[in-house]
Design a protein around this motif. Structure first.
Motif, PDB file in Angstrom:
ATOM      1  N   ALA A 123     -20.500   4.252  15.501  1.00 40.07           N
ATOM      2  CA  ALA A 123     -19.816   3.378  16.846  1.00 40.07           C
ATOM      3  C   ALA A 123     -18.861   4.714  17.239  1.00 40.07           C
ATOM      4  O   ALA A 123     -18.640   4.190  19.125  1.00 40.07           O
ATOM      5  N   ASN A 124     -17.862   5.419  17.434  1.00 41.44           N
ATOM      6  CA  ASN A 124     -17.509   6.148  18.756  1.00 41.44           C
ATOM      7  C   ASN A 124     -18.289   6.646  19.276  1.00 41.44           C
ATOM      8  O   ASN A 124     -17.648   7.395  20.009  1.00 41.44           O
TER       9      ASN A 124
ATOM     10  N   ILE B 286     -29.123  -0.501  20.194  1.00 40.87           N
ATOM     11  CA  ILE B 286     -28.591  -0.582  19.521  1.00 40.87           C
ATOM     12  C   ILE B 286     -29.874   1.122  18.129  1.00 40.87           C
ATOM     13  O   ILE B 286     -29.168   1.326  17.084  1.00 40.87           O
ATOM     14  N   LYS B 287     -30.822   0.364  18.378  1.00 44.89           N
ATOM     15  CA  LYS B 287     -31.991   1.194  17.524  1.00 44.89           C
ATOM     16  C   LYS B 287     -31.545   3.072  17.677  1.00 44.89           C
ATOM     17  O   LYS B 287     -32.153   3.397  16.785  1.00 44.89           O
ATOM     18  N   LEU B 288     -31.244   3.051  19.057  1.00 42.59           N
ATOM     19  CA  LEU B 288     -31.044   4.690  19.186  1.00 42.59           C
ATOM     20  C   LEU B 288     -29.975   5.235  18.523  1.00 42.59           C
ATOM     21  O   LEU B 288     -30.396   6.554  17.632  1.00 42.59           O
ATOM     22  N   TYR B 289     -29.241   5.080  18.614  1.00 40.55           N
ATOM     23  CA  TYR B 289     -27.646   5.228  17.789  1.00 40.55           C
ATOM     24  C   TYR B 289     -27.288   4.639  15.859  1.00 40.55           C
ATOM     25  O   TYR B 289     -27.062   5.368  15.051  1.00 40.55           O
ATOM     26  N   GLY B 290     -28.430   3.461  15.575  1.00 36.92           N
ATOM     27  CA  GLY B 290     -28.478   3.678  14.667  1.00 36.92           C
ATOM     28  C   GLY B 290     -27.850   1.915  14.209  1.00 36.92           C
ATOM     29  O   GLY B 290     -26.365   1.488  14.330  1.00 36.92           O
TER      30      GLY B 290
ATOM     31  N   GLN C 273     -28.248  11.078  13.416  1.00 34.28           N
ATOM     32  CA  GLN C 273     -29.308   9.732  14.595  1.00 34.28           C
ATOM     33  C   GLN C 273     -27.972   9.856  15.626  1.00 34.28           C
ATOM     34  O   GLN C 273     -28.299  10.276  16.779  1.00 34.28           O
ATOM     35  N   ALA C 274     -26.639   9.384  15.202  1.00 36.42           N
ATOM     36  CA  ALA C 274     -25.886   9.047  16.473  1.00 36.42           C
ATOM     37  C   ALA C 274     -25.744  10.731  17.938  1.00 36.42           C
ATOM     38  O   ALA C 274     -25.456  10.232  18.269  1.00 36.42           O
ATOM     39  N   SER C 275     -25.478  11.754  17.056  1.00 36.34           N
ATOM     40  CA  SER C 275     -25.517  12.786  17.617  1.00 36.34           C
ATOM     41  C   SER C 275     -26.310  13.150  18.713  1.00 36.34           C
ATOM     42  O   SER C 275     -26.440  13.451  20.090  1.00 36.34           O
ATOM     43  N   ALA C 276     -27.742  13.402  17.834  1.00 40.96           N
ATOM     44  CA  ALA C 276     -28.366  13.257  18.818  1.00 40.96           C
ATOM     45  C   ALA C 276     -28.547  11.712  19.949  1.00 40.96           C
ATOM     46  O   ALA C 276     -29.017  12.703  21.214  1.00 40.96           O
ATOM     47  N   ALA C 277     -28.583  10.552  19.361  1.00 46.14           N
ATOM     48  CA  ALA C 277     -28.558   9.373  20.381  1.00 46.14           C
ATOM     49  C   ALA C 277     -27.973   9.732  21.375  1.00 46.14           C
ATOM     50  O   ALA C 277     -27.846   9.877  22.964  1.00 46.14           O
ATOM     51  N   LEU C 278     -26.900  10.145  21.072  1.00 46.28           N
ATOM     52  CA  LEU C 278     -25.396  10.001  22.480  1.00 46.28           C
ATOM     53  C   LEU C 278     -26.245  10.974  23.621  1.00 46.28           C
ATOM     54  O   LEU C 278     -26.115  10.841  24.841  1.00 46.28           O
ATOM     55  N   ILE C 279     -26.749  12.462  23.280  1.00 45.78           N
ATOM     56  CA  ILE C 279     -27.693  13.078  24.047  1.00 45.78           C
ATOM     57  C   ILE C 279     -28.149  12.532  24.841  1.00 45.78           C
ATOM     58  O   ILE C 279     -28.868  12.699  26.391  1.00 45.78           O
TER      59      ILE C 279
ATOM     60  N   ASP D  98     -25.564   1.610  12.322  1.00 49.15           N
ATOM     61  CA  ASP D  98     -24.020   1.807  12.366  1.00 49.15           C
ATOM     62  C   ASP D  98     -23.204   1.937  13.203  1.00 49.15           C
ATOM     63  O   ASP D  98     -21.813   1.905  14.107  1.00 49.15           O
ATOM     64  N   CYS D  99     -23.684   1.367  14.319  1.00 46.39           N
ATOM     65  CA  CYS D  99     -23.164   1.543  16.191  1.00 46.39           C
ATOM     66  C   CYS D  99     -22.496   0.114  16.449  1.00 46.39           C
ATOM     67  O   CYS D  99     -21.601   0.227  16.769  1.00 46.39           O
ATOM     68  N   LEU D 100     -22.609  -0.656  14.686  1.00 46.40           N
ATOM     69  CA  LEU D 100     -21.528  -1.954  15.405  1.00 46.40           C
ATOM     70  C   LEU D 100     -20.514  -2.431  14.254  1.00 46.40           C
ATOM     71  O   LEU D 100     -20.260  -2.945  14.449  1.00 46.40           O
ATOM     72  N   VAL D 101     -21.188  -1.078  14.229  1.00 46.77           N
ATOM     73  CA  VAL D 101     -19.409  -0.664  12.394  1.00 46.77           C
ATOM     74  C   VAL D 101     -17.904  -0.073  13.100  1.00 46.77           C
ATOM     75  O   VAL D 101     -18.267   1.214  13.302  1.00 46.77           O
ATOM     76  N   PRO D 102     -17.202  -0.811  13.560  1.00 45.19           N
ATOM     77  CA  PRO D 102     -15.912  -0.582  14.304  1.00 45.19           C
ATOM     78  C   PRO D 102     -15.160   0.830  13.443  1.00 45.19           C
ATOM     79  O   PRO D 102     -15.381   0.647  12.487  1.00 45.19           O
ATOM     80  N   GLY D 103     -15.106   2.260  14.016  1.00 48.06           N
ATOM     81  CA  GLY D 103     -14.911   3.813  12.772  1.00 48.06           C
ATOM     82  C   GLY D 103     -15.584   4.121  12.408  1.00 48.06           C
ATOM     83  O   GLY D 103     -15.218   4.956  11.794  1.00 48.06           O
TER      84      GLY D 103
END
Length: 484
Positions: free
Chosen positions: A318-319, A303-307, A360-366, A309-314
């Motif tokens: 989160a995606n 959760i911390k890695l993605y930020g 943040q989320a793009s980098a987190a995915l990698i 917002d990853c807990l907010v659907p849509g």
């Protein structure tokens, strides 16, 4: 009772029959009923080709495509041009612009003043790649990605350009890339579709996305992308109808399959078989999808890695997290569309907000895929449908400007799945207007993606209305320099 149901289904309107069973038309949201086309289908040679897939050992097993809809400016992200800052306000030389087609939004301008980026840039990683200040998290993974600065396309407006990237044609009714991969390789998980679609919207000026972008086109309806939503039901109409339990639903699906099987024997329409498969897939997804969309079991570190917002659907974050979960579970092609990148004006302010939404989320995915040992077999793509002009649309202000569409040169990045990492490929001129080294056309990009998945783009074809179609139409070459 079974015999009566089958006879009723064959002798009455199919739509009314399904309604009586509390299963409305379009209830599975897994593809529309298509009119049978007697000129479509695979020849014996094509059937043999399909059994031979993949054509060679693949580098990647799955794809996650982070499409930045609206076209992020390469000049504010990955293509640093200090010359534009030095020559701020000067006229774009005609020798540079040449006969470039312009949109109706700037073709009537009396002047084309050069405008440099309002953001600062710095170099990162072993490749010393230049990255804008608004992408600090991407800068942190620069050694894991390959930045391609020499993309170019044929289309100059959003809808045809977006459609071109996704389907290989600027008009609709062609199979999307995800549909082609579903057709050629199928899914690794029988409880989930091979092709899933996720939508989000940022804080910038948005452009629309349409279901034709994840269409199966002339392929079987089973290859259409399944859209996940941020509503209470992640996939619409997947739940059992009211007053019907799972056991009753299973019996109903069996009865419909039997009816469709009889119809198939009578009419020999392959779309009937596709519908049987869709009903069966929907039933299996009833268990798999709720578990897939539940992030409550993800550790705090993720959760911390993605930020938050990853807990907010849509949301985009989160995606991205859902894309990892889907890909990890065997979904062949996960397509994200993030809207809001159309900065014709107010670019310095809007693009900063857009970058905050996705960086943040793009980098987190990698990072997430890498630490799970999945990055090597998962191809991740980030980019839009074209680039942005080096001249200002409208008037330049002290702290504000806008940029028009620019199909001649723009940037994307790729990671994992057999792509060389820590690399910058291609170059543009000092004005950021024309490609000077290693151009990559959209069809070249598509051919390369298929190659990484073990597919020869010239051999994976489908005969429709007397013509053999493929994702790359009649062109495209694999960019071998990008392959590790």
């Amino acid at each position: 009772m079974e015999k009566e149901l089958l006879e009723e289904g064959l002798n009455h309107n199919r739509r009314k029959f399904l309604s009586r069973l509390s299963l409305g038309v379009g209830s599975l949201a897994l593809g529309s009923l298509l009119v049978p086309d007697i000129f479509s289908g695979k020849s014996e040679a094509e059937e043999a080709m399909m059994h031979a897939l993949p054509h060679f050992a693949p580098k990647a097993k799955r794809v996650i495509y982070l499409f930045q809809n609206g076209a992020p400016s390469q000049l504010e992200s990955f293509d640093y041009k200090p010359e534009l800052i030095k020559r701020m306000g000067e006229e774009l030389p005609e020798s540079i612009r040449g006969n470039q087609r312009l949109t109706g939004m700037t073709s009537g301008q009396a002047s084309f003043p050069l405008v440099g980026s309002n953001y600062s840039f710095d170099q990162y990683g072993e490749s010393r790649a230049w990255i804008s200040e608004v992408f600090p998290h991407t800068a942190g993974i620069v050694d894991d990605i390959c930045i391609v600065k020499s993309m170019h396309t044929d289309a100059i407006n959003h809808d045809p350009a977006l459609t071109f990237f996704q389907t290989g044609a600027q008009v609709g009714n062609r199979p999307s890339m995800g549909a082609w991969l579903s057709y050629g390789l199928g899914s690794e998980n029988s409880n989930l579709p091979a092709f899933s679609v996720l939508l989000s919207r940022g804080r910038g000026n948005g452009q629309g996305v349409y279901s034709k972008l994840w269409s199966n086109g002339f392929l079987d309806a089973t290859h259409q992308g399944v859209q996940f939503s941020n509503s209470e039901d992640p996939v619409l109409y997947l739940k059992d109808p009211e007053s019907m339990n799972r056991s009753e639903r299973h019996k109903m699906i069996d009865q419909i399959a039997a009816m469709n099987d009889l119809s198939m024997k009578q009419f020999n329409d392959p779309e009937i078989t596709a519908k049987i498969k869709q009903y069966e897939m929907a039933y299996r997804m009833q268990t798999a999808v709720p578990e897939m969309t539940d992030v409550s079991k993800e550790p705090e570190s993720i959760i911390k890695l993605y930020g938050p917002d990853c807990l907010v659907p849509g949301t985009y974050a989160a995606n991205c997290l859902l894309a990892r979960k889907l890909s990890e579970s065997g979904v062949r092609f996960v397509q994200l569309y993030h809207q809001g990148w159309d900065q014709h004006g107010n670019l310095p302010n809007e693009m900063r907000l857009q970058a905050e939404d996705v960086d943040q989320a793009s980098a987190a995915l990698i990072t997430d895929l890498k630490q799970r040992g999945l990055l090597d077999e998962t191809l991740v793509i980030w980019g839009g449908e074209f680039g942005r002009t080096n001249y200002c649309q409208g008037k330049i202000l002290v702290d504000n400007y806008g940029r028009d569409h620019h199909p001649r040169a723009f940037s994307i990045w790729m990671a994992g799945g057999g792509v060389k990492s820590g690399m910058v490929y291609g170059q543009t001129d000092e004005f950021g207007y024309n490609i000077t080294e290693n151009p990559v056309h959209v069809h070249d990009f598509q051919a390369t993606v298929l190659h990484l998945m073990g597919i020869d783009h010239e051999r994976m074809t489908y005969k429709h209305l007397g013509r053999r179609y493929r994702l790359t139409d009649v062109s495209g070459k694999v960019v071998k320099d990008l392959i590790a």
